[in-house]
Design a protein around this motif. Structure first.
Motif, mmCIF file in Angstrom:
data_model
loop_
_atom_site.group_PDB
_atom_site.id
_atom_site.type_symbol
_atom_site.label_atom_id
_atom_site.label_comp_id
_atom_site.label_asym_id
_atom_site.label_seq_id
_atom_site.Cartn_x
_atom_site.Cartn_y
_atom_site.Cartn_z
ATOM 1 N N TYR A 1 9.575 -18.449 -22.421
ATOM 2 C CA TYR A 1 8.924 -18.950 -21.206
ATOM 3 C C TYR A 1 9.734 -18.521 -19.987
ATOM 4 N N ASP A 2 9.046 -17.939 -19.017
ATOM 5 C CA ASP A 2 9.650 -17.705 -17.708
ATOM 6 C C ASP A 2 8.824 -18.479 -16.680
ATOM 7 N N ALA A 3 9.182 -18.362 -15.411
ATOM 8 C CA ALA A 3 8.495 -19.140 -14.381
ATOM 9 C C ALA A 3 7.001 -18.847 -14.356
ATOM 10 N N GLN A 4 6.650 -17.578 -14.503
ATOM 11 C CA GLN A 4 5.241 -17.201 -14.454
ATOM 12 C C GLN A 4 4.463 -17.809 -15.613
ATOM 13 N N LYS A 5 5.046 -17.752 -16.814
ATOM 14 C CA LYS A 5 4.347 -18.274 -17.985
ATOM 15 C C LYS A 5 4.196 -19.786 -17.905
ATOM 16 N N LEU A 6 5.180 -20.480 -17.335
ATOM 17 C CA LEU A 6 5.081 -21.937 -17.190
ATOM 18 C C LEU A 6 3.873 -22.330 -16.346
ATOM 19 N N HIS A 7 3.617 -21.564 -15.306
ATOM 20 C CA HIS A 7 2.502 -21.900 -14.410
ATOM 21 C C HIS A 7 1.159 -21.342 -14.893
ATOM 22 N N ASP A 8 1.220 -20.534 -15.969
ATOM 23 C CA ASP A 8 -0.014 -19.962 -16.501
ATOM 24 C C ASP A 8 -0.379 -20.565 -17.854
ATOM 25 N N ILE A 9 0.159 -21.749 -18.143
ATOM 26 C CA ILE A 9 -0.120 -22.392 -19.434
ATOM 27 C C ILE A 9 -1.614 -22.663 -19.566
ATOM 28 N N SER A 10 -2.173 -22.253 -20.686
ATOM 29 C CA SER A 10 -3.597 -22.456 -20.925
ATOM 30 C C SER A 10 -3.916 -23.953 -20.984
ATOM 31 N N ASP A 11 -4.952 -24.363 -20.302
ATOM 32 C CA ASP A 11 -5.386 -25.765 -20.239
ATOM 33 C C ASP A 11 -4.353 -26.669 -19.566
ATOM 34 N N GLY A 12 -3.301 -26.070 -19.005
ATOM 35 C CA GLY A 12 -2.335 -26.848 -18.245
ATOM 36 C C GLY A 12 -1.276 -27.547 -19.060
ATOM 37 N N THR A 13 -1.363 -27.546 -20.396
ATOM 38 C CA THR A 13 -0.347 -28.210 -21.225
ATOM 39 C C THR A 13 -0.251 -27.518 -22.576
ATOM 40 N N THR A 14 0.934 -27.585 -23.180
ATOM 41 C CA THR A 14 1.156 -26.974 -24.494
ATOM 42 C C THR A 14 2.317 -27.671 -25.185
ATOM 43 N N LEU A 15 2.391 -27.523 -26.498
ATOM 44 C CA LEU A 15 3.511 -28.034 -27.291
ATOM 45 C C LEU A 15 4.316 -26.856 -27.809
ATOM 46 N N SER A 16 5.627 -26.955 -27.669
ATOM 47 C CA SER A 16 6.504 -25.872 -28.117
ATOM 48 C C SER A 16 7.470 -26.386 -29.185
ATOM 49 N N THR A 17 7.625 -25.592 -30.251
ATOM 50 C CA THR A 17 8.567 -25.938 -31.315
ATOM 51 C C THR A 17 10.001 -25.722 -30.832
ATOM 52 N N THR A 18 10.923 -26.566 -31.288
ATOM 53 C CA THR A 18 12.327 -26.463 -30.891
ATOM 54 C C THR A 18 13.221 -26.290 -32.121
ATOM 55 N N ASN B 1 6.625 -31.257 -25.086
ATOM 56 C CA ASN B 1 5.402 -31.171 -24.297
ATOM 57 C C ASN B 1 5.725 -30.505 -22.961
ATOM 58 N N ILE B 2 5.034 -29.409 -22.652
ATOM 59 C CA ILE B 2 5.201 -28.716 -21.367
ATOM 60 C C ILE B 2 3.872 -28.808 -20.622
ATOM 61 N N THR B 3 3.891 -29.393 -19.444
ATOM 62 C CA THR B 3 2.656 -29.597 -18.681
ATOM 63 C C THR B 3 2.806 -29.083 -17.260
ATOM 64 N N ASP B 4 1.839 -28.296 -16.832
ATOM 65 C CA ASP B 4 1.816 -27.792 -15.460
ATOM 66 C C ASP B 4 1.217 -28.889 -14.570
ATOM 67 N N VAL C 1 6.364 -28.381 -12.993
ATOM 68 C CA VAL C 1 6.164 -28.310 -14.445
ATOM 69 C C VAL C 1 7.015 -29.399 -15.074
ATOM 70 N N GLY C 2 6.380 -30.260 -15.864
ATOM 71 C CA GLY C 2 7.091 -31.364 -16.493
ATOM 72 C C GLY C 2 7.389 -31.102 -17.964
ATOM 73 N N PHE C 3 8.492 -31.693 -18.476
ATOM 74 C CA PHE C 3 8.900 -31.570 -19.873
ATOM 75 C C PHE C 3 9.106 -32.968 -20.450
ATOM 76 N N GLY C 4 8.721 -33.139 -21.703
ATOM 77 C CA GLY C 4 8.917 -34.422 -22.364
ATOM 78 C C GLY C 4 8.745 -34.289 -23.855
ATOM 79 N N SER C 5 9.050 -35.359 -24.586
ATOM 80 C CA SER C 5 8.866 -35.364 -26.030
ATOM 81 C C SER C 5 7.372 -35.338 -26.355
ATOM 82 N N ALA C 6 7.048 -34.705 -27.490
ATOM 83 C CA ALA C 6 5.659 -34.652 -27.928
ATOM 84 C C ALA C 6 5.245 -35.912 -28.669
ATOM 85 N N ALA C 7 6.182 -36.846 -28.867
ATOM 86 C CA ALA C 7 5.852 -38.089 -29.565
ATOM 87 C C ALA C 7 4.858 -38.904 -28.729
ATOM 88 N N PRO C 8 3.911 -39.584 -29.379
ATOM 89 C CA PRO C 8 2.921 -40.380 -28.636
ATOM 90 C C PRO C 8 3.584 -41.392 -27.708
#
Length: 424
Positions: free
Chosen positions: A93-110, A126-129, A135-142
């Motif tokens: 992920y770079d700055a451009q890809k963060l702002h081009d996330i499809s549907d505005g949010t995605t889950l990334s494996t760590t 959880n990465i959300t534009d 761009v916000g980051f957080g756990s994917a846990a409910p």
């Protein structure tokens, strides 16, 4: 420069760039940014730097010295390692890809997801534009919140590694409250037996090597445990013929006095010393890797790491698919037998394969005297038939060179004699 040379140069340059573009050193990258020195230090302490360097495509979410110090001051090294694993995304992920996330949010494996310690989707981020360009980051846990946000881009090597700064650690439920493991309470034999290494577990107990392992574990220990099937494999030496001291040495050879996770093994280039090492190059192991496969070489044989029993700082236990046989105890493997030399057939006899016949000189002309009467032909003339060099009575076969040259020599001799007579 010719077309072929130009083509080779271009091909070589592309090939070289493909290798260098996949190489990175995260600690060297961060060394140029002192504002991340605390984060960088913990990458080395936890050995995560080796794991990061062994992977091809990932993104490191780094914390400033202030944010990293706040995290490290409140938690043990094992928890810090898990938190840093959660900040290492297995995607680019770079700055451009963060702002081009499809549907505005995605889950990334760590990396945390790959350790087996993350239940469910706790190892995903959880990465959300967000609105306003954030761009916000957080756990994917409910129920988890986006407690961290993208701050700035630090360094990119497309599309190999990207380093991005975020404002705060990503907190997965239960991650920061996990109790620090007590290494003294770890049941090494219990772990080995559960992993299918009962024979090896029994040997380290009966030989007293278990106590050696336990005394070394506080400062770091890595064990390579052969499976039960490895002791039953064909060609395994009879260990009952070893002395007690040799058995102890063999079992010490299966352990390294440091915490060496799989990522560190992948990046190891020099031979590694074992608990049995008693001098430079003695009882050492050479490590090679191909992709995710890691093999250990003893000089007698090689063994593949087949699984991870535990990877929890400062203890690692791996299973290996064969017993590690040090060359100091079992010697070098026998050299392969030389290939049989083909037996050549007897040389043919001279009659069947004659040696080249020396060039036969033409017969010398008769003494210089008037020619014989016309009724007799000069010796060597066509009327007399072929000369001695081509006689059918000869036991050797003249070469083609003789057949061509003999008439020429005879003709020259005839004309020389005739010219001499006419001059008289």
């Amino acid at each position: 420069m010719g077309a072929h040379s130009l083509l080779f140069t271009v091909f070589f340059s592309v090939l070289l760039s493909s290798f260098t573009s996949n190489a990175h050193n995260i600690t060297a990258i961060l060394a140029a940014f002192p504002e991340y020195s605390v984060y960088n230090s913990y990458l080395s302490q936890t050995k995560l730097a080796d794991e990061i360097n062994s992977r091809q495509t990932l993104t490191c979410l780094v914390l400033s010295n202030g944010a990293m110090s706040a995290l490290a001051a409140k938690h043990p090294l094992s928890v810090i390692k898990s938190a840093l694993e959660l900040l290492t995304l297995l995607d680019y992920y770079d700055a451009q890809k963060l702002h081009d996330i499809s549907d505005g949010t995605t889950l990334s494996t760590t990396l945390y997801q790959t350790t087996g310690k993350a239940d469910g989707n706790l190892g995903f981020v959880n990465i959300t534009d967000l609105k306003g360009g954030k761009v916000g980051f957080g756990s994917a846990a409910p129920g988890s919140k986006l407690d961290s946000s993208y701050t700035k881009s630090v360094k990119q090597i497309p599309y190999n590694i990207s380093v991005l700064e975020i404002s705060a650690p990503i907190i997965a439920p239960g991650l920061l409250t996990a109790p620090a493991p007590s290494i003294s309470d770890v049941n090494i034999t219990g772990l080995l037996e559960k992993a299918g290494c009962k024979t090896f577990a029994a040997l380290i107990v009966s030989s007293g090597v278990l106590k050696i392992y336990q005394s070394a574990v506080d400062k770091g220990l890595t064990v390579f445990a052969p499976s039960d099937e490895a002791f039953k494999a064909a060609g395994v030496p009879d260990l009952s013929k070893l002395t007690s001291a040799e058995v102890v040495t063999l079992l010490q050879y299966h352990a390294v006095a440091s915490y060496t996770p799989i990522g560190s093994l992948k990046t190891s280039s020099a031979p590694i010393s074992t608990l049995a090492s008693n001098g430079a190059g003695k009882y050492s192991l050479k490590v090679t890797s191909a992709g995710d496969s890691v093999s250990l070489h003893t000089g007698v044989d090689s063994s593949r790491i087949s699984g991870t029993v535990i990877d929890d700082t400062p203890l690692c236990i791996f299973t290996v698919d064969s017993i590690l046989l040090p060359v100091e105890l079992f010697g070098l493997p026998p050299s392969p037998a030389p290939a049989p030399v083909p037996v050549s057939s007897p040389s043919p006899t001279p009659a069947a394969s004659p040696a080249p016949t020396p060039v036969v000189a033409a017969p010398s002309p008769e003494p210089l005297s008037p020619p014989a009467p016309p009724m007799s032909s000069p010796r060597g003339s066509p009327s007399d038939g072929p000369g001695p060099a081509t006689s059918s009575d000869s036991t050797s076969t003249p070469s083609a060179a003789v057949d061509l040259k003999a008439p020429v020599i005879l003709s020259a001799a005839f004309f020389f004699s005739l010219a001499l007579v006419l001059s008289i």
